[in-house]
Design a protein around this motif. Structure first.
Motif, PDB file in Angstrom:
ATOM      1  N   TYR A   1      37.304 -39.107 -22.072  1.00 38.62           N
ATOM      2  CA  TYR A   1      38.268 -38.445 -22.947  1.00 38.62           C
ATOM      3  C   TYR A   1      39.501 -39.326 -23.167  1.00 38.62           C
ATOM      4  N   ASP A   2      40.175 -39.078 -24.267  1.00 37.47           N
ATOM      5  CA  ASP A   2      41.396 -39.808 -24.604  1.00 37.47           C
ATOM      6  C   ASP A   2      42.581 -38.864 -24.399  1.00 37.47           C
ATOM      7  N   TYR A   3      43.334 -39.085 -23.343  1.00 35.31           N
ATOM      8  CA  TYR A   3      44.445 -38.191 -23.014  1.00 35.31           C
ATOM      9  C   TYR A   3      45.759 -38.626 -23.666  1.00 35.31           C
ATOM     10  N   ASP A   4      45.665 -39.608 -24.559  1.00 41.29           N
ATOM     11  CA  ASP A   4      46.863 -40.056 -25.275  1.00 41.29           C
ATOM     12  C   ASP A   4      46.926 -39.494 -26.686  1.00 41.29           C
ATOM     13  N   GLY A   5      46.110 -38.483 -26.951  1.00 40.14           N
ATOM     14  CA  GLY A   5      46.153 -37.842 -28.266  1.00 40.14           C
ATOM     15  C   GLY A   5      45.192 -38.424 -29.267  1.00 40.14           C
ATOM     16  N   GLY A   6      44.354 -39.392 -28.851  1.00 42.30           N
ATOM     17  CA  GLY A   6      43.384 -39.987 -29.764  1.00 42.30           C
ATOM     18  C   GLY A   6      42.076 -39.222 -29.764  1.00 42.30           C
ATOM     19  N   SER A   7      40.994 -39.908 -30.111  1.00 42.12           N
ATOM     20  CA  SER A   7      39.679 -39.291 -30.203  1.00 42.12           C
ATOM     21  C   SER A   7      38.717 -39.935 -29.205  1.00 42.12           C
ATOM     22  N   ASN A   8      37.887 -39.120 -28.598  1.00 39.89           N
ATOM     23  CA  ASN A   8      36.860 -39.642 -27.697  1.00 39.89           C
ATOM     24  C   ASN A   8      35.510 -39.785 -28.373  1.00 39.89           C
ATOM     25  N   VAL A   9      35.401 -39.297 -29.602  1.00 37.36           N
ATOM     26  CA  VAL A   9      34.092 -39.112 -30.226  1.00 37.36           C
ATOM     27  C   VAL A   9      33.324 -40.428 -30.373  1.00 37.36           C
ATOM     28  N   LEU A  10      33.944 -41.434 -30.980  1.00 28.16           N
ATOM     29  CA  LEU A  10      33.232 -42.677 -31.250  1.00 28.16           C
ATOM     30  C   LEU A  10      32.869 -43.400 -29.956  1.00 28.16           C
ATOM     31  N   LYS A  11      33.801 -43.435 -29.010  1.00 29.20           N
ATOM     32  CA  LYS A  11      33.541 -44.143 -27.752  1.00 29.20           C
ATOM     33  C   LYS A  11      32.400 -43.502 -26.967  1.00 29.20           C
ATOM     34  N   VAL A  12      32.423 -42.180 -26.882  1.00 37.01           N
ATOM     35  CA  VAL A  12      31.392 -41.500 -26.093  1.00 37.01           C
ATOM     36  C   VAL A  12      30.044 -41.553 -26.810  1.00 37.01           C
ATOM     37  N   LEU A  13      30.056 -41.429 -28.138  1.00 37.38           N
ATOM     38  CA  LEU A  13      28.803 -41.574 -28.881  1.00 37.38           C
ATOM     39  C   LEU A  13      28.234 -42.984 -28.701  1.00 37.38           C
ATOM     40  N   GLY A  14      29.111 -43.991 -28.688  1.00 42.60           N
ATOM     41  CA  GLY A  14      28.654 -45.356 -28.451  1.00 42.60           C
ATOM     42  C   GLY A  14      28.034 -45.501 -27.077  1.00 42.60           C
ATOM     43  N   TYR A  15      28.655 -44.868 -26.104  1.00 45.85           N
ATOM     44  CA  TYR A  15      28.151 -44.911 -24.721  1.00 45.85           C
ATOM     45  C   TYR A  15      26.774 -44.255 -24.627  1.00 45.85           C
ATOM     46  N   PHE A  16      26.660 -43.032 -25.143  1.00 45.82           N
ATOM     47  CA  PHE A  16      25.385 -42.325 -25.063  1.00 45.82           C
ATOM     48  C   PHE A  16      24.316 -42.963 -25.948  1.00 45.82           C
ATOM     49  N   SER A  17      24.740 -43.676 -26.987  1.00 50.57           N
ATOM     50  CA  SER A  17      23.763 -44.340 -27.857  1.00 50.57           C
ATOM     51  C   SER A  17      23.008 -45.442 -27.125  1.00 50.57           C
ATOM     52  N   MET A  18      23.617 -46.025 -26.087  1.00 51.63           N
ATOM     53  CA  MET A  18      22.889 -47.021 -25.293  1.00 51.63           C
ATOM     54  C   MET A  18      21.722 -46.363 -24.569  1.00 51.63           C
ATOM     55  N   VAL A  19      21.926 -45.128 -24.104  1.00 45.04           N
ATOM     56  CA  VAL A  19      20.827 -44.377 -23.496  1.00 45.04           C
ATOM     57  C   VAL A  19      19.805 -44.016 -24.570  1.00 45.04           C
ATOM     58  N   GLY A  20      20.297 -43.635 -25.761  1.00 43.26           N
ATOM     59  CA  GLY A  20      19.396 -43.327 -26.869  1.00 43.26           C
ATOM     60  C   GLY A  20      18.532 -44.511 -27.256  1.00 43.26           C
ATOM     61  N   LEU A  21      19.104 -45.702 -27.255  1.00 41.41           N
ATOM     62  CA  LEU A  21      18.338 -46.905 -27.574  1.00 41.41           C
ATOM     63  C   LEU A  21      17.269 -47.169 -26.524  1.00 41.41           C
ATOM     64  N   LEU A  22      17.604 -46.975 -25.254  1.00 40.70           N
ATOM     65  CA  LEU A  22      16.606 -47.119 -24.197  1.00 40.70           C
ATOM     66  C   LEU A  22      15.439 -46.167 -24.448  1.00 40.70           C
ATOM     67  N   ARG A  23      15.754 -44.935 -24.786  1.00 41.98           N
ATOM     68  CA  ARG A  23      14.706 -43.931 -25.004  1.00 41.98           C
ATOM     69  C   ARG A  23      13.821 -44.297 -26.194  1.00 41.98           C
ATOM     70  N   VAL A  24      14.428 -44.729 -27.302  1.00 39.34           N
ATOM     71  CA  VAL A  24      13.641 -45.089 -28.483  1.00 39.34           C
ATOM     72  C   VAL A  24      12.725 -46.265 -28.171  1.00 39.34           C
ATOM     73  N   HIS A  25      13.250 -47.268 -27.488  1.00 39.50           N
ATOM     74  CA  HIS A  25      12.423 -48.435 -27.178  1.00 39.50           C
ATOM     75  C   HIS A  25      11.299 -48.082 -26.206  1.00 39.50           C
ATOM     76  N   CYS A  26      11.532 -47.114 -25.314  1.00 36.81           N
ATOM     77  CA  CYS A  26      10.439 -46.643 -24.453  1.00 36.81           C
ATOM     78  C   CYS A  26       9.355 -45.966 -25.288  1.00 36.81           C
ATOM     79  N   LEU A  27       9.761 -45.190 -26.280  1.00 36.15           N
ATOM     80  CA  LEU A  27       8.790 -44.539 -27.167  1.00 36.15           C
ATOM     81  C   LEU A  27       7.984 -45.559 -27.954  1.00 36.15           C
ATOM     82  N   LEU A  28       8.584 -46.716 -28.214  1.00 35.15           N
ATOM     83  CA  LEU A  28       7.921 -47.781 -28.975  1.00 35.15           C
ATOM     84  C   LEU A  28       7.147 -48.736 -28.073  1.00 35.15           C
ATOM     85  N   GLY A  29       7.328 -48.607 -26.754  1.00 30.66           N
ATOM     86  CA  GLY A  29       6.637 -49.495 -25.827  1.00 30.66           C
ATOM     87  C   GLY A  29       7.326 -50.818 -25.601  1.00 30.66           C
TER      88      GLY A  29
END
Length: 413
Positions: free
Chosen positions: A218-246
């Motif tokens: 979270y961003d406790y300075d009044g900014g947004s956490n959305v892009l940073k956290v989505l970027g973080y979870f997208s690394m897990v998403g990429l792992l999952r997609v590549h596992c589905l592709l072998g």
């Protein structure tokens, strides 16, 4: 079915007063409790009140879905838009919830699958290229990435089953051939990683210059956490997609910026924690890194054993139990191929022996029967692999899912 609910204007939490009656589903009809829900959720998002957003997202949305929309969709976005000032971003978020509920409770049509892709494209384009001034709960942001990958997987499996496709469906598949395209899916996930600069943020955190993990993203300075956290979870998403592709090597490379031996944001959301370790362990298994799989599965299985009672009321509880069983099956394979019982906690080893002790004895003999047991456990526990390319529409009777899965083999010593 309909139900009436009263909301406390102070916090928007659900207070139920049920009066159910049978009515025909009308996508343009907005009951008072849905109006109250969207108005309060919209207000809390504008105020960046993450606690209240989380309560409404995790509790109220699922409660309303269970009671009033068990087998029907929520009211359409067009019907609720004027209650939220026709706010474009909120409407995209609401529609993402709308489609997620549809996929979970009903059977989406081909057109709805395509429309969901279009909504993700619109939402992600705003988040990637617009000025985002929101704080959303980690749970919602993880679910967004998780559902995006799930719907991609579901679409590929749906498209590959050609036996019962109508002429109209084939025409739509030809017309919208870019919907859920594998390169489009990978590009969005990679774009979140790059645009968020999450890899650089995690590097700076190691040097004591950032507090991403310490602040739970979270961003406790009044900014947004959305892009940073989505970027973080997208690394897990990429792992999952590549596992589905072998492509296990690339999948592990995508996850590399997240040090799973240390505390990370992925631990905060139980679904993210399990998905990360499940796919990491599976990729290691397929690359014959059995010790790595055993070590990580041991930790996550012990964690689930110790904490699952706290998740019994969670909407993810059934998925937690399913992944728990799948990881035990994969662990049985690993221990049979690479006997390293000393790496297992006593509790995990006891559970493993109870579930698969007899089969593991037979598996380690490497006789003809053993291979059928390996195949049985692997088929049950592996990800549901996909064929990412479109089928040959001139041969509509072929089931391409079966063709693809027949070429996925368990790596034996």
């Amino acid at each position: 079915m309909s139900a009436s609910y009263d909301y406390d204007d102070a916090d928007g939490h659900r207070q139920m007063q049920l009066s159910q009656q049978d009515i025909a589903y009308d996508p343009n009809f907005v009951p008072e409790y849905v109006k109250s829900f969207v108005v309060h959720l919209y207000r809390h998002i504008r105020e960046k009140n993450v606690y209240e957003i989380h309560q409404m997202y995790e509790t109220s949305f699922h409660a309303l879905s269970d009671r009033s929309f068990k087998d029907t969709p929520w009211p359409s976005v067009d019907a609720v838009a004027h209650y939220v000032d026709n706010d474009h971003v909120f409407c995209l978020l609401y529609r993402e919830l709308w489609f997620r509920h549809l996929f979970a409770r009903l059977s989406p049509t081909l057109k709805q699958r395509i429309d969901s892709w279009d909504n993700y494209c619109s939402l992600f384009d705003v988040l990637l290229h617009g000025v985002v001034n929101m704080q959303l709960p980690n749970q919602w942001l993880w679910d967004m990435v998780d559902e995006f990958v799930y719907q991609f997987q579901s679409f590929c499996q749906y498209r590959a089953k050609m036996k019962n496709k109508t002429e109209q469906e084939i025409v739509l598949l030809r017309q919208y051939d870019q919907a859920w395209n594998v390169y489009g899916v990978l590009n969005y996930l990679q774009a979140f990683v790059e645009k968020s600069a999450i890899i650089q943020i995690l590097d700076r955190e190691k040097e004591g210059l950032e507090q991403f993990t310490a602040n739970d993203g979270y961003d406790y300075d009044g900014g947004s956490n959305v892009l940073k956290v989505l970027g973080y979870f997208s690394m897990v998403g990429l792992l999952r997609v590549h596992c589905l592709l072998g492509d296990y090597q690339t999948g592990l490379k995508c996850l590399q910026p997240i040090d799973i031996s240390q505390k990370g944001v992925y631990l905060i959301v139980i679904g993210s924690h399990i998905a990360t370790i499940y796919h990491y362990g599976f990729a290691c298994l397929m690359l014959r890194r059995y010790v790595d799989t055993i070590r990580e599965f041991n930790k996550i299985l012990l964690y689930i054993y110790m904490t699952k009672q706290f998740h019994q009321k969670s909407s993810q509880y059934e998925q937690i139990l399913k992944k728990n069983e799948q990881m035990y099956a994969l662990l049985a394979i690993c221990i049979s191929l690479c006997p390293q019982v000393n790496l297992l906690d006593e509790t995990v080893n006891s559970q493993l022996c109870e579930k698969y002790g007899e089969k593991m004895v037979r598996m380690q003999k490497f006789e003809e029967e053993a291979f059928s047991i390996y195949d049985e456990l692997f088929s049950y526990a592996c990800p549901k692999f996909i064929t990412p390319s479109a089928p040959c529409f001139e041969e509509p009777l072929v089931n391409y899912n079966q063709v693809h899965c027949n070429h996925v083999n368990l790596p034996l010593l």
